[in-house]
Design an enzyme around this catalytic site. Structure first.
Site, short mmCIF file in Angstrom:
data_model
loop_
_atom_site.label_atom_id
_atom_site.label_comp_id
_atom_site.label_asym_id
_atom_site.label_seq_id
_atom_site.Cartn_x
_atom_site.Cartn_y
_atom_site.Cartn_z
CG ASN A 42 -0.39 0.70 2.41
OD1 ASN A 42 -0.43 1.94 2.52
ND2 ASN A 42 0.18 -0.07 3.34
CG ASN A 44 3.06 4.39 1.96
OD1 ASN A 44 3.89 4.06 1.11
ND2 ASN A 44 2.32 3.50 2.61
CB THR A 45 3.89 10.46 5.29
OG1 THR A 45 2.51 10.08 5.27
CG2 THR A 45 3.99 11.95 5.54
CG ASN A 101 3.98 0.98 9.66
OD1 ASN A 101 3.30 0.53 8.76
ND2 ASN A 101 3.74 2.16 10.22
CB SER A 111 3.52 5.48 7.38
OG SER A 111 3.12 5.43 6.02
CE LYS A 115 2.06 -0.22 12.95
NZ LYS A 115 0.67 -0.43 12.48
CG PHE A 160 -0.72 9.06 7.26
CD1 PHE A 160 -0.58 7.69 7.44
CD2 PHE A 160 0.17 9.89 7.93
CE1 PHE A 160 0.41 7.17 8.26
CE2 PHE A 160 1.17 9.38 8.76
CZ PHE A 160 1.29 8.01 8.92
#
Length: 346
Positions: free
Chosen positions: A111, A180-181, A249, A178, A220, A115
């Site tokens: 993915n 993805n940021t 994660n 994450s 996390k 967010f």
């Protein structure tokens, strides 16, 4: 059996579309009293972690219900706790679609959602409508920063979210891992981590006095950490007296999905391919922490034995997300039954 038939239908659809339909279906079945069609009875296995009493150690990881839209439907499946989010101060669309990809041959998911969420205020409206927290259910709220917030201002976003969710959360998870940021994982490094944890801990103490209750904080972390980074994070968690750590994660590694359809998509990889890596990081973290704070083990749990291995590697609780997509609600009862046996032997 029923879920395996349903999954064939869902897997024929775009992953994000299927997710929305599936979650609405779970919510509907729960609301009309038919959650038992999907879920089996869950073995009680009470545990106390972070000062909270969990009916069983099986949790839903953040990401499945970002806005808290489906809390009650998910709760009826037997989870011992549910974590919603990741949420940010302001609503944001996330990354462009498509951004969610299945890799069935490896039981993996990639993915790059970014967010995507409706903002912290909308999440709180949903939480306050839900029955699960009113009945004493343990609800974690996972917080992050907006993509447009500069990394040197990230702490401000986390503090805004912490202020708002504190009174409605059983515990709060700080997501700095994450992939993805942009630049988010920079917050896991030495001085940036030290500063962020110090600010969050100070605010937690202020909020505890203001609200008359103590809400635990969990951090996390990523699975893409070397031994030096793991040791440094463990030291920071101890020094700032954080209440728990969630390991881990998604990963940037593509080990186990090389050459498979969707295996080269950008984003974080979860599911079975991350199990060994996340468990290895968790085990090293457990050694470094020496029992000073609990670990929530997550990453690649596809069955009861996977969850048992997380417990043997030092976890007090477990969570899953991708396993839920591949195995369905029956995974909750399977993992709970296995862990009840494991914990009885311990």
């Amino acid at each position: 059996m029923l879920y395996s038939l349903i999954r064939k239908f869902f897997f024929a659809l775009d992953a994000e579309t299927a997710h929305g339909i599936g979650m609405s279906g779970i919510d509907f079945l729960g609301a009309v009293g038919f959650a038992g069609l999907l879920a089996k009875p869950v073995t009680p296995c009470p545990v106390e972690v972070m000062g909270l009493k969990f009916p069983n150690p099986v949790g839903l990881a953040a990401g499945l219900d970002k806005n808290g839209d489906y809390i009650d439907g998910l709760a009826r499946l037997g989870f011992g706790f549910i974590e919603i989010g990741t949420i940010t101060p302001r609503p944001q669309d996330g990354n462009p679609k498509p951004r969610l990809f299945r890799i069935p041959e490896a039981q993996g998911i990639i993915n790059r959602m970014g967010f995507n969420n409706a903002g912290v205020d909308r999440l709180l409206e949903n939480v306050r409508r839900a029955e699960f927290p009113k009945k004493g259910g343990i609800l974690g709220i996972n917080i992050g920063k907006n993509a447009t917030t500069p990394i040197d201002k990230a702490a401000e976003d986390y503090l805004i979210c912490l202020d708002k969710v504190y009174n409605d959360a059983s515990y709060v998870t700080v997501n700095i891992s994450s992939p993805n940021t942009k630049n988010l994982r920079e917050l896991q490094k030495d001085e940036a981590l030290d500063d962020l944890l110090a600010q969050l801990k100070a605010r937690q103490q202020q909020l505890a006095e203001r609200h008359g209750k103590y809400v635990p904080l969990a951090l996390k972390i990523a699975p893409d950490l070397d031994d030096t980074q793991i040791a440094a994070i463990a030291d920071a968690l101890r020094r700032h007296r954080f209440d728990a750590v969630i390991a881990t994660n998604t990963t940037l590694s593509r080990a186990g999905v090389e050459g498979l359809p969707n295996g080269d998509e950008a984003g974080g990889l979860s599911g079975a391919p991350v199990f060994r890596q996340s468990t290895a990081v968790q085990k090293k973290l457990a050694t470094a922490l020496a029992g000073e704070l609990p670990i929530i083990g997550v990453g690649g749990i596809m069955g009861g034995e996977d969850a048992a291995e997380k417990i043997h590697a030092g976890a007090s609780l477990v969570q899953f997300y991708s396993g839920f997509i591949y195995r369905g609600p029956e995974l909750v009862a399977e993992v709970a039954a296995t862990l009840a046996q494991v914990m009885a032997r311990k």
